[in-house]
Design a protein around this motif. Sequence first.
Motif, short mmCIF file in Angstrom:
data_model
loop_
_atom_site.label_atom_id
_atom_site.label_comp_id
_atom_site.label_asym_id
_atom_site.label_seq_id
_atom_site.Cartn_x
_atom_site.Cartn_y
_atom_site.Cartn_z
N ALA A 138 -3.24 -5.58 20.06
CA ALA A 138 -3.24 -4.46 19.12
C ALA A 138 -3.92 -4.86 17.83
CB ALA A 138 -1.81 -3.99 18.84
N VAL A 139 -4.36 -3.85 17.09
CA VAL A 139 -4.98 -4.07 15.79
C VAL A 139 -4.50 -2.97 14.85
CG1 VAL A 139 -7.06 -2.76 16.45
CG2 VAL A 139 -7.17 -4.40 14.55
N MET A 140 -4.29 -3.32 13.59
CA MET A 140 -3.82 -2.33 12.61
C MET A 140 -4.55 -2.52 11.29
SD MET A 140 -0.05 -1.80 10.84
CE MET A 140 0.82 -1.30 12.32
N VAL A 141 -4.96 -1.41 10.71
CA VAL A 141 -5.40 -1.38 9.32
C VAL A 141 -4.35 -0.58 8.55
CG1 VAL A 141 -7.20 -0.73 7.69
CG2 VAL A 141 -7.83 -1.43 10.01
N PRO A 142 -3.49 -1.25 7.79
CA PRO A 142 -2.44 -0.53 7.05
C PRO A 142 -3.03 0.33 5.94
CG PRO A 142 -2.00 -2.91 7.18
CD PRO A 142 -3.43 -2.70 7.56
N ALA A 143 -2.21 1.24 5.45
CA ALA A 143 -2.52 2.01 4.24
C ALA A 143 -1.67 1.46 3.10
CB ALA A 143 -2.24 3.49 4.45
N THR A 144 -2.16 1.58 1.90
CA THR A 144 -1.43 1.06 0.75
C THR A 144 -0.12 1.79 0.51
OG1 THR A 144 -2.77 2.48 -0.69
CG2 THR A 144 -3.50 0.20 -0.42
N ASP A 145 0.03 2.98 1.10
CA ASP A 145 1.27 3.73 0.90
C ASP A 145 2.34 3.39 1.94
OD1 ASP A 145 0.36 4.94 3.21
OD2 ASP A 145 0.06 6.92 2.32
N GLY A 146 2.06 2.40 2.80
CA GLY A 146 3.05 1.98 3.78
C GLY A 146 2.81 2.52 5.18
N GLY A 147 1.85 3.41 5.34
CA GLY A 147 1.48 3.88 6.66
C GLY A 147 0.36 3.03 7.23
N TYR A 148 -0.42 3.60 8.13
CA TYR A 148 -1.61 2.91 8.59
C TYR A 148 -2.75 3.90 8.75
CZ TYR A 148 0.41 4.19 13.24
OH TYR A 148 0.98 4.85 14.31
N VAL A 149 -3.96 3.40 8.58
CA VAL A 149 -5.15 4.25 8.70
C VAL A 149 -5.84 4.05 10.03
CG1 VAL A 149 -5.48 4.26 6.21
CG2 VAL A 149 -6.72 2.61 7.59
N LEU A 150 -5.48 2.98 10.74
CA LEU A 150 -6.05 2.70 12.07
C LEU A 150 -5.03 1.92 12.87
CD1 LEU A 150 -9.61 1.43 12.99
CD2 LEU A 150 -7.59 0.19 13.80
#
Length: 218
Positions: A138-150
């Motif tokens: 798996a791969v993740m690009v987190p979001a600064t708000d605590g979610g993820y963008v990818l």
Amino acid sequence: MTTDSFAGHQDTCIIIFAKYPAPNKAKTRLQPALGVEGAARMARQLLLHSIDQAIDTGFSVELCVSPVPTDSCWQAFDLPNSLRWSAQTDGDLGLRMLVASQLALQHFKKVVLVGTDCPSLTVSCIQTAVKQLDQHDAVMVPATDGGYVLLGFTQVDESLFSDIIWSTASVAAVTKQRIAALGWTLALFDPLHDIDEPKDLKHLPSGWLDFHIKVDGS
């Protein structure tokens, strides 16, 4: 592009989750800064930017939308014929992502889920993330708000999308915990900024705000 590299690209599907950017229904939290019409225009620009970036990667791109692809609202968009279209299923965001992922994995080895909120999610970023799936589950690009963008993977499990309170600061952390519990390896990128609230507008690319001004006179 060589035949071998093209074949590799066809092993990957990028799924963009999007809703039609209608006034008073899209990016409503931006209305205090941009007005009703300005917020809707921003939502449209973010959507088109996300589509352009995904298509320019060379991977297969699926636009998973609400309302359904046959709704007349989508006819106003002049989108590439190479786009695959699908309708979001009923249920919460987690169920919608799970179903779309399961269907895509019937045809592709790698599936990458993205939204339309992050103008910093560029062609090169997506390509680099996909490449990580050659060595990771798996791969993740987190979001600064605590979610993820990818979020991308080579297999999917229901636990990644169930019993999660969406649009909260715990989404990425919980998802990482679920991935670890499955025993999967995860490639984790630095966080990027979503554009959801007026304070996020400073993270827009240069020039993006030129045509997104308040139009309600306040």
